[in-house]
Design a protein around this motif. Structure first.
Motif, PDB file in Angstrom:
ATOM      1  N   SER A   1      31.796  34.496  42.543  1.00  0.00           N
ATOM      2  CA  SER A   1      31.410  33.471  41.572  1.00  0.00           C
ATOM      3  C   SER A   1      32.587  32.525  41.359  1.00  0.00           C
ATOM      4  O   SER A   1      33.739  32.919  41.460  1.00  0.00           O
ATOM      5  CB  SER A   1      30.990  34.115  40.255  1.00  0.00           C
ATOM      6  OG  SER A   1      32.051  34.898  39.724  1.00  0.00           O
ATOM      7  N   GLN A   2      32.267  31.288  41.016  1.00  0.00           N
ATOM      8  CA  GLN A   2      33.292  30.258  40.862  1.00  0.00           C
ATOM      9  C   GLN A   2      32.892  29.283  39.763  1.00  0.00           C
ATOM     10  O   GLN A   2      31.715  28.981  39.579  1.00  0.00           O
ATOM     11  CB  GLN A   2      33.477  29.523  42.193  1.00  0.00           C
ATOM     12  CG  GLN A   2      34.559  28.437  42.167  1.00  0.00           C
ATOM     13  CD  GLN A   2      34.822  27.858  43.538  1.00  0.00           C
ATOM     14  OE1 GLN A   2      35.195  28.575  44.465  1.00  0.00           O
ATOM     15  NE2 GLN A   2      34.610  26.570  43.688  1.00  0.00           N
ATOM     16  N   LEU A   3      33.906  28.799  39.033  1.00  0.00           N
ATOM     17  CA  LEU A   3      33.673  27.843  37.946  1.00  0.00           C
ATOM     18  C   LEU A   3      34.588  26.647  38.135  1.00  0.00           C
ATOM     19  O   LEU A   3      35.784  26.800  38.396  1.00  0.00           O
ATOM     20  CB  LEU A   3      33.960  28.495  36.585  1.00  0.00           C
ATOM     21  CG  LEU A   3      34.010  27.568  35.369  1.00  0.00           C
ATOM     22  CD1 LEU A   3      32.610  27.025  35.066  1.00  0.00           C
ATOM     23  CD2 LEU A   3      34.569  28.285  34.144  1.00  0.00           C
ATOM     24  N   LEU A   4      34.047  25.446  38.021  1.00  0.00           N
ATOM     25  CA  LEU A   4      34.828  24.212  38.095  1.00  0.00           C
ATOM     26  C   LEU A   4      34.255  23.202  37.122  1.00  0.00           C
ATOM     27  O   LEU A   4      33.073  22.862  37.186  1.00  0.00           O
ATOM     28  CB  LEU A   4      34.829  23.638  39.502  1.00  0.00           C
ATOM     29  CG  LEU A   4      35.581  22.300  39.675  1.00  0.00           C
ATOM     30  CD1 LEU A   4      37.065  22.476  39.360  1.00  0.00           C
ATOM     31  CD2 LEU A   4      35.387  21.738  41.065  1.00  0.00           C
ATOM     32  N   GLN A   5      35.090  22.735  36.187  1.00  0.00           N
ATOM     33  CA  GLN A   5      34.679  21.730  35.210  1.00  0.00           C
ATOM     34  C   GLN A   5      35.768  20.662  35.107  1.00  0.00           C
ATOM     35  O   GLN A   5      36.957  20.981  35.065  1.00  0.00           O
ATOM     36  CB  GLN A   5      34.446  22.351  33.839  1.00  0.00           C
ATOM     37  CG  GLN A   5      33.263  23.314  33.770  1.00  0.00           C
ATOM     38  CD  GLN A   5      33.077  23.908  32.389  1.00  0.00           C
ATOM     39  OE1 GLN A   5      33.967  23.880  31.553  1.00  0.00           O
ATOM     40  NE2 GLN A   5      31.902  24.475  32.140  1.00  0.00           N
ATOM     41  N   GLY A  76      38.064  39.051  46.167  1.00  0.00           N
ATOM     42  CA  GLY A  76      37.953  40.380  46.746  1.00  0.00           C
ATOM     43  C   GLY A  76      36.525  40.799  47.002  1.00  0.00           C
ATOM     44  O   GLY A  76      35.565  40.214  46.508  1.00  0.00           O
ATOM     45  N   LYS A  77      36.406  41.849  47.795  1.00  0.00           N
ATOM     46  CA  LYS A  77      35.079  42.344  48.166  1.00  0.00           C
ATOM     47  C   LYS A  77      34.285  42.787  46.949  1.00  0.00           C
ATOM     48  O   LYS A  77      33.088  42.506  46.828  1.00  0.00           O
ATOM     49  CB  LYS A  77      35.238  43.510  49.146  1.00  0.00           C
ATOM     50  CG  LYS A  77      33.927  44.121  49.591  1.00  0.00           C
ATOM     51  CD  LYS A  77      34.169  45.280  50.553  1.00  0.00           C
ATOM     52  CE  LYS A  77      32.846  45.927  50.954  1.00  0.00           C
ATOM     53  NZ  LYS A  77      33.060  47.073  51.883  1.00  0.00           N
ATOM     54  N   LYS A  80      37.229  42.364  42.032  1.00  0.00           N
ATOM     55  CA  LYS A  80      38.042  43.035  41.033  1.00  0.00           C
ATOM     56  C   LYS A  80      39.088  42.117  40.402  1.00  0.00           C
ATOM     57  O   LYS A  80      39.492  42.317  39.254  1.00  0.00           O
ATOM     58  CB  LYS A  80      38.734  44.254  41.660  1.00  0.00           C
ATOM     59  CG  LYS A  80      37.790  45.391  41.992  1.00  0.00           C
ATOM     60  CD  LYS A  80      38.568  46.617  42.450  1.00  0.00           C
ATOM     61  CE  LYS A  80      37.636  47.814  42.650  1.00  0.00           C
ATOM     62  NZ  LYS A  80      38.398  49.039  43.022  1.00  0.00           N
ATOM     63  N   LEU A  81      39.548  41.138  41.153  1.00  0.00           N
ATOM     64  CA  LEU A  81      40.574  40.224  40.649  1.00  0.00           C
ATOM     65  C   LEU A  81      39.916  38.942  40.170  1.00  0.00           C
ATOM     66  O   LEU A  81      39.177  38.289  40.920  1.00  0.00           O
ATOM     67  CB  LEU A  81      41.601  39.907  41.735  1.00  0.00           C
ATOM     68  CG  LEU A  81      42.686  38.886  41.370  1.00  0.00           C
ATOM     69  CD1 LEU A  81      43.533  39.397  40.216  1.00  0.00           C
ATOM     70  CD2 LEU A  81      43.543  38.559  42.576  1.00  0.00           C
ATOM     71  N   GLY A  82      40.178  38.596  38.922  1.00  0.00           N
ATOM     72  CA  GLY A  82      39.633  37.369  38.353  1.00  0.00           C
ATOM     73  C   GLY A  82      40.732  36.438  37.906  1.00  0.00           C
ATOM     74  O   GLY A  82      41.818  36.871  37.499  1.00  0.00           O
ATOM     75  N   PHE A  83      40.459  35.142  38.001  1.00  0.00           N
ATOM     76  CA  PHE A  83      41.449  34.126  37.632  1.00  0.00           C
ATOM     77  C   PHE A  83      40.718  32.928  37.030  1.00  0.00           C
ATOM     78  O   PHE A  83      39.700  32.473  37.547  1.00  0.00           O
ATOM     79  CB  PHE A  83      42.245  33.685  38.868  1.00  0.00           C
ATOM     80  CG  PHE A  83      43.045  32.431  38.662  1.00  0.00           C
ATOM     81  CD1 PHE A  83      44.220  32.468  37.931  1.00  0.00           C
ATOM     82  CD2 PHE A  83      42.622  31.215  39.188  1.00  0.00           C
ATOM     83  CE1 PHE A  83      44.961  31.302  37.730  1.00  0.00           C
ATOM     84  CE2 PHE A  83      43.351  30.055  38.994  1.00  0.00           C
ATOM     85  CZ  PHE A  83      44.530  30.100  38.260  1.00  0.00           C
ATOM     86  N   ILE A  84      41.229  32.439  35.908  1.00  0.00           N
ATOM     87  CA  ILE A  84      40.714  31.213  35.318  1.00  0.00           C
ATOM     88  C   ILE A  84      41.888  30.437  34.741  1.00  0.00           C
ATOM     89  O   ILE A  84      42.797  31.022  34.142  1.00  0.00           O
ATOM     90  CB  ILE A  84      39.644  31.488  34.240  1.00  0.00           C
ATOM     91  CG1 ILE A  84      39.002  30.169  33.779  1.00  0.00           C
ATOM     92  CG2 ILE A  84      40.212  32.259  33.057  1.00  0.00           C
ATOM     93  CD1 ILE A  84      37.765  30.346  32.928  1.00  0.00           C
ATOM     94  N   VAL A 143      40.422  44.651  37.647  1.00  0.00           N
ATOM     95  CA  VAL A 143      39.692  45.883  37.354  1.00  0.00           C
ATOM     96  C   VAL A 143      40.124  46.933  38.368  1.00  0.00           C
ATOM     97  O   VAL A 143      39.711  46.901  39.543  1.00  0.00           O
ATOM     98  CB  VAL A 143      38.165  45.657  37.414  1.00  0.00           C
ATOM     99  CG1 VAL A 143      37.431  46.958  37.093  1.00  0.00           C
ATOM    100  CG2 VAL A 143      37.753  44.551  36.455  1.00  0.00           C
ATOM    101  N   ILE A 144      40.991  47.851  37.936  1.00  0.00           N
ATOM    102  CA  ILE A 144      41.497  48.881  38.839  1.00  0.00           C
ATOM    103  C   ILE A 144      40.363  49.796  39.260  1.00  0.00           C
ATOM    104  O   ILE A 144      40.169  50.095  40.441  1.00  0.00           O
ATOM    105  CB  ILE A 144      42.627  49.671  38.158  1.00  0.00           C
ATOM    106  CG1 ILE A 144      43.764  48.709  37.754  1.00  0.00           C
ATOM    107  CG2 ILE A 144      43.153  50.774  39.076  1.00  0.00           C
ATOM    108  CD1 ILE A 144      44.843  49.348  36.914  1.00  0.00           C
TER     109      ILE A 144
END
Length: 394
Positions: A1-5, A76-77, A80-84, A143-144
């Protein structure tokens, strides 16, 4: 998923289509006072001070702009890794014009003939303010596994305010106008970094913790203001007299380090759900404050033409020295605390919550006052015991 504003806007302040916006060149401002550059024992001289930022240029109907950008994505598959991250920029121009009437014979103002109000002073105040804001925010979370998660949040904001203040103070009794002109650049910033962890030890036990660093800064370098005085109606021999000038430097900073940890356990007591929670806090805070001002006078009989032609001096050479003051100080605070509480669910709508918090505070401050001054420095230590109990609807 991706967010761009993305957002962008432009506009203008209606008042600045009627009132000229006056600005100054901030690059001519000395960020440090003479005593900060040369040491506390330094005796300043008139050549240490600039008046360049008391020159103003007119800007007609300046344009306001705002811009914002937000981007977020999970990697990641298993995502698990999120960035905003988000960034925001604002450049806003404001202006005000106001009139202030000072009643005669303050504080016991008396009206004139036929109960007509009388005034001793009329002030016309004009402000031109440019505010530049920058905001940056970024968050990572990982999320480990289903029972463990960590996150890191960083925030930075900065505000630059450039203020021009022009005041015309008309004294009706002697038909004089005092013209005050002041330039102020104030810049402030806040930074916060927060590392958090959330862990499920068992179905009944959870642990969360935080490591937090924060800093805040506020600077007002060389706030300069000068005055000149002239008659409301020019007459032969009337002079535009140069008055004094003031230079003020002030800044303060705060730094805060804190660690938090909490443990939560849920069980049954008398067949009713009860939640036990305990936690601890350790925090260290450091604050420093600086203030220094200088006041210079014109040469005797000086006539005002422009600020660049004005010559200011100290009445006494020793007036350029820094006086010890309680406005310059450092302050440190360490807090250690812990708590324990229980929340008992008596019914589906009634619960009992009680606990105890113990907090130990250790404070220390140091000023630049002389050693013979009472409370030049000091320490404050105390411990609070804070029990509580309450019954309420769930």
């Amino acid at each position: 998923s991706q967010l761009l504003q993305v957002n962008f806007a432009m506009g203008y302040s209606a008042i600045l289509s009627q009132q000229t916006f006056q600005k100054f060149d901030k690059s001519t401002i000395n960020k440090l006072s003479p005593s900060e550059i040369n040491g506390k024992s330094y005796v300043a001289t008139p050549k240490d001070f600039s008046v360049a930022h008391l020159n103003y240029t007119d800007q007609q109907s300046p344009i306001n702009t705002t811009f914002g950008l937000t981007f977020g994505k999970r990697f990641g598959k298993d995502k698990k890794l999120g960035f905003i991250a988000s960034a925001n920029y604002q450049n806003i121009f404001r202006g005000t014009t106001s009139n202030f009437f000072l009643p005669n014979s303050q504080p016991g103002a008396q009206p004139g003939f036929d109960n007509i109000p009388l005034f001793s002073d009329l002030q016309l105040r004009k402000y031109s303010v440019q505010s530049k804001r920058i905001g940056l925010n970024a968050k990572f979370d990982y999320v480990i596994n289903s029972k463990n998660k960590i996150s890191l949040t960083n925030t930075y904001v900065r505000l630059d305010d450039y203020q021009t203040r022009i005041v015309y103070d008309t004294v009706t009794l002697n038909s004089l106008v005092d013209n005050w002109q002041r330039s102020t650049w104030q810049y402030q910033s806040i930074y916060n970094s927060n590392l958090q962890g959330f862990h499920t030890i068992s179905p009944k036990t959870k642990v969360d913790w935080s490591l937090v660093y924060s800093s805040a800064n506020n600077h007002t370098p060389d706030q300069a203001q000068f005055i000149h005085e002239y008659q409301t109606v020019q007459s032969p021999g009337a002079l535009d007299k140069l008055q004094k000038i003031n230079h003020i430097w002030s800044h303060n900073s705060d730094q805060d380090l804190a660690a938090y940890a909490n443990v939560t356990n849920t069980t049954k007591f008398l067949k009713k759900t009860i939640e036990f929670k305990a936690g601890a806090l350790l925090r260290n805070k450091h604050r420093s404050n600086y203030y220094n001002s200088y006041s210079l006078d014109p040469l005797l009989g000086s006539v005002y033409t422009t600020i660049n032609n004005a010559v200011f001096v100290f009445k006494n050479p020793s007036d350029g020295a820094v006086n010890a003051t309680g406005n310059n100080y450092t302050f440190d605070e360490t807090i250690a605390s812990g708590f324990a509480q229980a929340k008992w669910q008596l019914t589906s709508k009634l619960e009992v919550l009680g606990g105890l918090r113990i907090e130990n505070t250790n404070q220390k401050y140091e000023t630049e006052l002389g050693v013979d001054v009472y409370a030049k420095s000091g320490t404050i230590k105390y411990t609070d015991f804070l029990p509580s109990i309450q019954i309420g609807r769930a």
